[in-house]
Design a protein around this motif. Structure first.
Motif, PDB file in Angstrom:
ATOM      1  N   VAL A 193      21.172   2.367  36.213  1.00  0.00           N
ATOM      2  CA  VAL A 193      21.197   1.543  37.418  1.00  0.00           C
ATOM      3  C   VAL A 193      20.814   2.044  38.358  1.00  0.00           C
ATOM      4  CG1 VAL A 193      21.795  -0.789  38.398  1.00  0.00           C
ATOM      5  CG2 VAL A 193      22.110  -0.476  35.697  1.00  0.00           C
ATOM      6  N   ASP A 194      19.833   2.029  39.327  1.00  0.00           N
ATOM      7  CA  ASP A 194      19.567   2.704  40.557  1.00  0.00           C
ATOM      8  C   ASP A 194      19.448   1.873  41.609  1.00  0.00           C
ATOM      9  OD1 ASP A 194      18.946   4.603  42.441  1.00  0.00           O
ATOM     10  OD2 ASP A 194      17.161   5.292  41.418  1.00  0.00           O
ATOM     11  N   ILE A 195      20.546   1.581  42.308  1.00  0.00           N
ATOM     12  CA  ILE A 195      20.434   0.458  43.514  1.00  0.00           C
ATOM     13  C   ILE A 195      19.988   1.161  44.713  1.00  0.00           C
ATOM     14  CG2 ILE A 195      21.637  -1.050  44.632  1.00  0.00           C
ATOM     15  CD1 ILE A 195      23.580  -1.565  42.279  1.00  0.00           C
ATOM     16  N   GLY A 196      19.125   0.740  45.540  1.00  0.00           N
ATOM     17  CA  GLY A 196      18.509   1.362  46.632  1.00  0.00           C
ATOM     18  C   GLY A 196      17.762   2.456  46.239  1.00  0.00           C
ATOM     19  N   SER A 197      16.922   2.372  45.135  1.00  0.00           N
ATOM     20  CA  SER A 197      16.050   3.406  44.436  1.00  0.00           C
ATOM     21  C   SER A 197      14.996   3.853  45.330  1.00  0.00           C
ATOM     22  CB  SER A 197      15.408   2.753  43.097  1.00  0.00           C
ATOM     23  OG  SER A 197      14.801   1.752  43.451  1.00  0.00           O
ATOM     24  N   GLY A 198      14.386   3.096  46.432  1.00  0.00           N
ATOM     25  CA  GLY A 198      13.403   3.591  47.304  1.00  0.00           C
ATOM     26  C   GLY A 198      12.092   3.491  46.478  1.00  0.00           C
ATOM     27  N   LEU A 199      11.287   4.428  47.060  1.00  0.00           N
ATOM     28  CA  LEU A 199       9.815   4.650  46.433  1.00  0.00           C
ATOM     29  C   LEU A 199       9.818   5.524  45.493  1.00  0.00           C
ATOM     30  CD1 LEU A 199       7.840   4.521  50.130  1.00  0.00           C
ATOM     31  CD2 LEU A 199       7.398   2.855  48.136  1.00  0.00           C
ATOM     32  N   PRO A 200       9.170   5.276  44.630  1.00  0.00           N
ATOM     33  CA  PRO A 200       9.109   6.128  43.329  1.00  0.00           C
ATOM     34  C   PRO A 200       8.439   7.530  43.701  1.00  0.00           C
ATOM     35  CG  PRO A 200       7.383   4.535  42.994  1.00  0.00           C
ATOM     36  CD  PRO A 200       8.357   4.224  44.044  1.00  0.00           C
ATOM     37  N   THR A 201       8.753   8.857  43.161  1.00  0.00           N
ATOM     38  CA  THR A 201       8.312  10.161  43.641  1.00  0.00           C
ATOM     39  C   THR A 201       8.616  10.843  42.299  1.00  0.00           C
ATOM     40  OG1 THR A 201       8.238  11.761  45.113  1.00  0.00           O
ATOM     41  CG2 THR A 201      10.322  10.856  44.684  1.00  0.00           C
ATOM     42  N   GLN A 202       7.957  12.006  42.412  1.00  0.00           N
ATOM     43  CA  GLN A 202       8.171  12.908  41.121  1.00  0.00           C
ATOM     44  C   GLN A 202       9.554  13.091  40.712  1.00  0.00           C
ATOM     45  OE1 GLN A 202       6.354  16.691  41.839  1.00  0.00           O
ATOM     46  NE2 GLN A 202       6.494  17.257  39.672  1.00  0.00           N
ATOM     47  N   GLY A 203       9.836  13.117  39.581  1.00  0.00           N
ATOM     48  CA  GLY A 203      11.332  13.290  39.177  1.00  0.00           C
ATOM     49  C   GLY A 203      12.314  12.234  39.221  1.00  0.00           C
ATOM     50  N   SER A 204      11.597  10.938  38.925  1.00  0.00           N
ATOM     51  CA  SER A 204      12.160   9.661  39.200  1.00  0.00           C
ATOM     52  C   SER A 204      13.462   9.600  38.038  1.00  0.00           C
ATOM     53  CB  SER A 204      11.407   8.424  38.964  1.00  0.00           C
ATOM     54  OG  SER A 204      10.449   8.360  39.973  1.00  0.00           O
ATOM     55  N   VAL A 205      14.302   8.572  38.151  1.00  0.00           N
ATOM     56  CA  VAL A 205      15.335   8.523  37.011  1.00  0.00           C
ATOM     57  C   VAL A 205      14.720   8.484  35.740  1.00  0.00           C
ATOM     58  CG1 VAL A 205      17.201   7.260  36.465  1.00  0.00           C
ATOM     59  CG2 VAL A 205      16.970   7.361  38.847  1.00  0.00           C
ATOM     60  N   HIS A 206      13.921   7.493  35.558  1.00  0.00           N
ATOM     61  CA  HIS A 206      13.507   7.270  34.095  1.00  0.00           C
ATOM     62  C   HIS A 206      12.768   8.684  33.657  1.00  0.00           C
ATOM     63  CE1 HIS A 206       9.624   6.376  36.231  1.00  0.00           C
ATOM     64  NE2 HIS A 206       9.185   6.498  34.865  1.00  0.00           N
ATOM     65  N   GLU A 207      12.190   9.253  34.417  1.00  0.00           N
ATOM     66  CA  GLU A 207      11.288  10.515  34.010  1.00  0.00           C
ATOM     67  C   GLU A 207      12.345  11.614  33.706  1.00  0.00           C
ATOM     68  OE1 GLU A 207       7.284  10.204  36.587  1.00  0.00           O
ATOM     69  OE2 GLU A 207       8.917  11.394  37.230  1.00  0.00           O
ATOM     70  N   THR A 208      13.386  11.832  34.292  1.00  0.00           N
ATOM     71  CA  THR A 208      14.462  12.855  34.229  1.00  0.00           C
ATOM     72  C   THR A 208      15.137  12.427  32.787  1.00  0.00           C
ATOM     73  OG1 THR A 208      14.581  13.238  36.558  1.00  0.00           O
ATOM     74  CG2 THR A 208      16.288  13.932  35.243  1.00  0.00           C
ATOM     75  N   ALA A 209      15.654  11.182  32.678  1.00  0.00           N
ATOM     76  CA  ALA A 209      16.286  10.750  31.523  1.00  0.00           C
ATOM     77  C   ALA A 209      15.515  10.928  30.237  1.00  0.00           C
ATOM     78  CB  ALA A 209      16.928   9.320  31.757  1.00  0.00           C
ATOM     79  N   ASP A 210      14.164  10.576  30.245  1.00  0.00           N
ATOM     80  CA  ASP A 210      13.321  10.674  29.185  1.00  0.00           C
ATOM     81  C   ASP A 210      12.947  12.144  28.785  1.00  0.00           C
ATOM     82  OD1 ASP A 210      13.321   8.243  28.658  1.00  0.00           O
ATOM     83  OD2 ASP A 210      11.309   7.500  29.708  1.00  0.00           O
ATOM     84  N   GLU A 211      13.441  13.095  29.811  1.00  0.00           N
ATOM     85  CA  GLU A 211      13.157  14.582  29.361  1.00  0.00           C
ATOM     86  C   GLU A 211      14.068  15.149  28.573  1.00  0.00           C
ATOM     87  OE1 GLU A 211      13.079  16.777  33.107  1.00  0.00           O
ATOM     88  OE2 GLU A 211      10.930  15.827  33.819  1.00  0.00           O
ATOM     89  N   VAL A 212      15.285  14.333  28.808  1.00  0.00           N
ATOM     90  CA  VAL A 212      16.473  14.895  28.225  1.00  0.00           C
ATOM     91  C   VAL A 212      16.598  14.298  26.522  1.00  0.00           C
ATOM     92  CG1 VAL A 212      19.084  15.003  27.676  1.00  0.00           C
ATOM     93  CG2 VAL A 212      18.101  15.216  29.879  1.00  0.00           C
ATOM     94  N   PRO A 245      14.067  11.418  24.820  1.00  0.00           N
ATOM     95  CA  PRO A 245      12.925  10.801  24.887  1.00  0.00           C
ATOM     96  C   PRO A 245      12.907   9.597  24.034  1.00  0.00           C
ATOM     97  CG  PRO A 245      12.229  13.167  24.485  1.00  0.00           C
ATOM     98  CD  PRO A 245      13.689  12.757  24.466  1.00  0.00           C
ATOM     99  N   GLY A 246      12.373   8.575  24.868  1.00  0.00           N
ATOM    100  CA  GLY A 246      12.276   7.179  24.152  1.00  0.00           C
ATOM    101  C   GLY A 246      13.551   6.557  24.173  1.00  0.00           C
ATOM    102  N   GLU A 247      14.919   7.092  24.470  1.00  0.00           N
ATOM    103  CA  GLU A 247      16.113   6.352  24.301  1.00  0.00           C
ATOM    104  C   GLU A 247      16.734   5.770  25.652  1.00  0.00           C
ATOM    105  OE1 GLU A 247      18.820   9.072  22.591  1.00  0.00           O
ATOM    106  OE2 GLU A 247      17.187  10.011  21.054  1.00  0.00           O
ATOM    107  N   SER A 248      16.074   5.965  26.830  1.00  0.00           N
ATOM    108  CA  SER A 248      16.775   5.623  27.918  1.00  0.00           C
ATOM    109  C   SER A 248      16.331   4.197  28.450  1.00  0.00           C
ATOM    110  CB  SER A 248      16.642   6.617  29.133  1.00  0.00           C
ATOM    111  OG  SER A 248      15.337   6.508  29.334  1.00  0.00           O
ATOM    112  N   ARG A 249      17.069   3.357  29.105  1.00  0.00           N
ATOM    113  CA  ARG A 249      16.749   2.356  29.739  1.00  0.00           C
ATOM    114  C   ARG A 249      17.212   2.365  31.142  1.00  0.00           C
ATOM    115  NH1 ARG A 249      15.075  -2.906  28.232  1.00  0.00           N
ATOM    116  NH2 ARG A 249      15.434  -2.354  25.913  1.00  0.00           N
ATOM    117  N   VAL A 250      16.273   2.007  32.034  1.00  0.00           N
ATOM    118  CA  VAL A 250      16.440   2.266  33.616  1.00  0.00           C
ATOM    119  C   VAL A 250      16.231   0.901  34.101  1.00  0.00           C
ATOM    120  CG1 VAL A 250      15.771   3.302  35.778  1.00  0.00           C
ATOM    121  CG2 VAL A 250      15.889   4.873  33.519  1.00  0.00           C
TER     122      VAL A 250
END
Length: 277
Positions: A75-94, A96-101
């Motif tokens: 849960v990212d509060i005050g997440s701002g504008l999406p940019t490279q390396g967002s939370v869901h992208e980083t979590a899914d690198e570890v 894949p297909g398991e995270s919820r953001v």
């Protein structure tokens, strides 16, 4: 069924913290009013641009660590504008297909672009963007849970470069306490915050002038959120700080890409675990 999205009006007469941050990162989701304000702040403190980039790098390292520990809810509060390396992208690198953001922001452009970004993912149902405010507290938490976040399981709660933007009069520490109390044991709190070393009067004066400018030009009202390291540490309360503790941004489990004095980022960061797991 997910809670209906709250509508927010787009105000282009004032600079937006999310769009300013995007400009400092080198993004394109900003307007002339944001760029003009951002450049004036850079004139006061040129290190801002490096600080926001290091802050983004810290977020990625913290999310990667949480995912490697087995946490799958973010849960990212005050997440701002999406940019490279967002939370869901980083979590899914570890995992894949398991995270919820769930991303939360009260800035219309940030919210709209987050929705667009998530619609383009391979599995858009796993990740959500909510229009909401940190201070919404119980109402926001109910909506977060309504988007599929299970409060009985560990959550990684992110308040990255957020708390120093909030007016002190509204006591953000009390609202953060509300969120901390609802996290399951084993959850992580990820936090970064502007910080000026005691005795660094130049940096302190620059921060205060930037804060005054920000409040006068944006919708945020109230005193600035400048805190020393001891006051920032209190946001974690009884959570257990992970090594290396509350440190300058580049010092939190560094990847050795930063060169020079880490104190010049003027921000500290830490990750803490809720005990009891």
């Amino acid at each position: 069924m997910p809670t209906p999205k709250r509508s927010l009006d787009l105000d282009l007469s004032r600079p937006s913290s999310g769009r300013i941050y995007d400009y400092w990162l080198g993004g394109t989701n900003n307007y002339a009013v944001d760029r003009e304000f951002a450049e004036k702040q850079l004139a006061l403190a040129p290190e801002i641009r490096e600080a926001v980039r290091e802050n983004r790098a810290f977020l990625r390292r913290a999310v990667r660590h949480a995912a490697e520990e087995g946490i799958r809810q973010f849960v990212d509060i005050g997440s701002g504008l999406p940019t490279q390396g967002s939370v869901h992208e980083t979590a899914d690198e570890v995992a894949p297909g398991e995270s919820r953001v769930v991303y939360v922001d009260n800035e219309p452009v940030a919210h709209a672009h987050s929705q667009i970004l998530l619609e383009d993912t391979a599995d858009p149902e796993r990740h959500r963007a909510l229009a909401g405010d940190f201070f919404d507290g119980p109402e926001l938490w109910e909506r977060i849970v309504g988007e599929g976040i299970d409060p009985r399981r560990p959550i990684c709660l992110l308040t990255v470069a957020l708390l120093h933007l909030l007016p002190s009069e509204r006591e953000p520490e009390r609202t953060l306490e509300f969120y901390r109390e609802r996290l399951a044991p084993g959850s992580l709190l990820v936090l970064s915050h502007a910080c000026v070393d005691t005795g660094d009067e130049r940096a302190k004066e620059a921060f205060e002038e930037i804060s005054d400018n920000y409040r006068s030009r944006t919708a945020v009202q109230g005193s600035n959120g400048l805190r020393d390291r001891a006051a920032i540490a209190e946001f974690f309360d009884d959570f257990d700080l992970l090594d290396p503790g509350l440190v300058w941004l580049p010092q939190w489990r560094p990847d050795d890409t930063f060169v020079g004095d880490p104190a010049r980022t003027r921000a500290v960061a830490g990750v803490a675990r809720k005990p009891g797991r």
